[in-house]
Design a protein around this motif. Structure first.
Motif, PDB file in Angstrom:
ATOM      1  N   GLU A 293       0.827  -1.212   0.000  1.00 39.88           N
ATOM      2  CA  GLU A 293       0.000   0.000   0.000  1.00 39.88           C
ATOM      3  C   GLU A 293       0.860   1.262   0.000  1.00 39.88           C
ATOM      4  OE1 GLU A 293      -3.916  -1.794   2.366  1.00 39.88           O
ATOM      5  OE2 GLU A 293      -2.456  -0.550   3.414  1.00 39.88           O
TER       6      GLU A 293
ATOM      7  N   THR B  46       2.553   1.665  -3.417  1.00 39.66           N
ATOM      8  CA  THR B  46       1.568   2.101  -4.413  1.00 39.66           C
ATOM      9  C   THR B  46       1.334   3.599  -4.318  1.00 39.66           C
ATOM     10  OG1 THR B  46       0.471  -0.063  -4.350  1.00 39.66           O
ATOM     11  CG2 THR B  46      -0.790   1.788  -5.247  1.00 39.66           C
ATOM     12  N   GLU B  47       1.202   4.100  -3.112  1.00 39.24           N
ATOM     13  CA  GLU B  47       0.993   5.536  -2.918  1.00 39.24           C
ATOM     14  C   GLU B  47       2.232   6.334  -3.312  1.00 39.24           C
ATOM     15  OE1 GLU B  47      -0.344   8.631   0.672  1.00 39.24           O
ATOM     16  OE2 GLU B  47      -0.168   6.471   1.038  1.00 39.24           O
TER      17      GLU B  47
ATOM     18  N   GLN C 113       2.531   7.179  -6.937  1.00 40.49           N
ATOM     19  CA  GLN C 113       1.382   7.935  -7.443  1.00 40.49           C
ATOM     20  C   GLN C 113       0.320   7.019  -8.061  1.00 40.49           C
ATOM     21  OE1 GLN C 113       1.328  11.224  -6.723  1.00 40.49           O
ATOM     22  NE2 GLN C 113       3.353  10.914  -5.815  1.00 40.49           N
TER      23      GLN C 113
ATOM     24  N   TYR D  33      -2.873   3.904  -7.215  1.00 38.80           N
ATOM     25  CA  TYR D  33      -4.012   3.788  -6.321  1.00 38.80           C
ATOM     26  C   TYR D  33      -4.521   2.351  -6.324  1.00 38.80           C
ATOM     27  CZ  TYR D  33      -6.601   4.349 -10.724  1.00 38.80           C
ATOM     28  OH  TYR D  33      -7.066   4.227 -12.015  1.00 38.80           O
TER      29      TYR D  33
ATOM     30  N   TYR E 189      -1.974   4.039 -17.108  1.00 42.88           N
ATOM     31  CA  TYR E 189      -1.846   3.312 -15.840  1.00 42.88           C
ATOM     32  C   TYR E 189      -1.878   1.810 -16.103  1.00 42.88           C
ATOM     33  CZ  TYR E 189      -2.413   7.464 -12.928  1.00 42.88           C
ATOM     34  OH  TYR E 189      -2.232   8.676 -12.313  1.00 42.88           O
TER      35      TYR E 189
END
Length: 312
Positions: free
Chosen positions: A102, A105-106, A109, A111, A227
């Motif tokens: 998590e 992932t943040e 950039q 989600y 993405y």
């Protein structure tokens, strides 16, 4: 004389009015016919135009010659590739691994689209399923970062789909439809009849609907190519080690088990011998008698042999 002049003026006035009406009618019919012809030509022409031709047509509507598209697709637009990866991982630090994914992932950039956790009671190994969206430019770096964490890779697959040609095709169709839209708007300003305005309005609404659909498809391809999608499956691995007391208890239990096995083996052997002797006692008795008689006869024969030798 005056009556003749008045009659001539009246006849001339009627002729002028009739001529004016004919000119107005002819002009309206010509405009309507030109509108229909222009609409058909614009629609046919717009479907055949490439993106560069559409831009030129929008700026200069008098030039209708098609310009050929030069250069490969890479020179026209940035290549668009949709990446999709599947990762199956195993770890003995389940909670830490979830937090690590998590946080990474943040930091990139990205989600989390979907996340689920099963077997939360702790009775069995826990399993987490996550769907991540990561910027395509950082896709490979992110995958390497995850693989270098406290996880063991069970399965990995990466797929890439090149949608550049589809995107360019949508872009060309959009430019063509926008040219048709501009022409219809200009025709609407020139139209005078109500039925012409209604027809042009219907055509304009249909073209604008197609434009919105094309823009939606282009936006979808842009989002999917910008993405990358990663489906992550994380399983907890139970590797708890026994304590010193548990190990000591285990050693004592093993010792007792081995001792009892040895005693059991001796008892089993003694029982077998006893059963063999008792069960075969008649045979053994007969065998003892026969052996005794043989022993007596052999001894007696030896004594006679010794006495004969001494007498000589």
């Amino acid at each position: 004389m005056k009556k003749g002049i008045i009659i001539l003026l009246f006849i001339g006035l009627l002729a002028a009015c009739s001529s004016q009406d004919q000119e107005d009618t002819s002009e309206q019919e010509a405009i309507s016919e030109n509108n229909e012809i222009a609409l058909d030509n614009a629609a046919d022409r717009a479907e055949e135009l490439s993106p560069s031709d559409a831009n030129e047509e929008a700026t200069d509507t008098e030039e209708m010659e098609e310009q050929p598209t030069e250069g490969p697709i890479e020179e026209m637009t940035e290549r668009k590739i949709i990446y999709h990866a599947n990762l199956s991982l195993e770890t003995n630090q389940f909670d830490e691994a979830i937090r690590f994914v998590e946080e990474e992932t943040e930091s990139y950039q990205g989600y989390v689209v979907h996340s689920s956790l099963s077997n939360q009671s702790g009775e069995e190994n826990r399993v987490a399923t996550m769907t991540l969206r990561i910027p395509a430019a950082d896709f490979e770096t992110f995958m390497e970062t995850i693989e270098e964490g406290s996880v063991h890779i069970l399965d990995k697959s990466v797929n890439g789909e090149d949608v550049t040609e589809s995107y360019v095709d949508l872009e060309a169709r959009l430019s063509s439809k926008e040219v048709v839209e501009e022409r219809l708007l200009s025709f609407m300003e020139e139209a005078e009849k109500t039925e012409d305005l209604l027809q042009i309005s219907n055509d304009l609404a249909a073209v604008q609907e197609e434009i919105e659909q094309l823009k939606g498809q282009m936006n979808y391809l842009e989002n999917q190519s910008d993405y990358a999608t990663i489906d992550l499956h994380l399983t907890e691995r139970n590797v708890s080690l026994p304590s010193v007391q548990e190990e000591s208890a285990s050693t004592w239990d093993k010792t007792k088990e081995q001792f009892m096995n040895s005693v059991g083996a001796l008892l089993s052997f003694a029982s077998g011998v006893f059963i063999f002797v008792i069960g075969n006692l008649p045979v053994i008795g007969l065998l003892v008698i026969v052996l005794g008689m043989l022993y007596f006869l052999i001894r007696k024969f030896r004594k006679k042999a010794v006495g004969t030798d001494e007498s000589k």
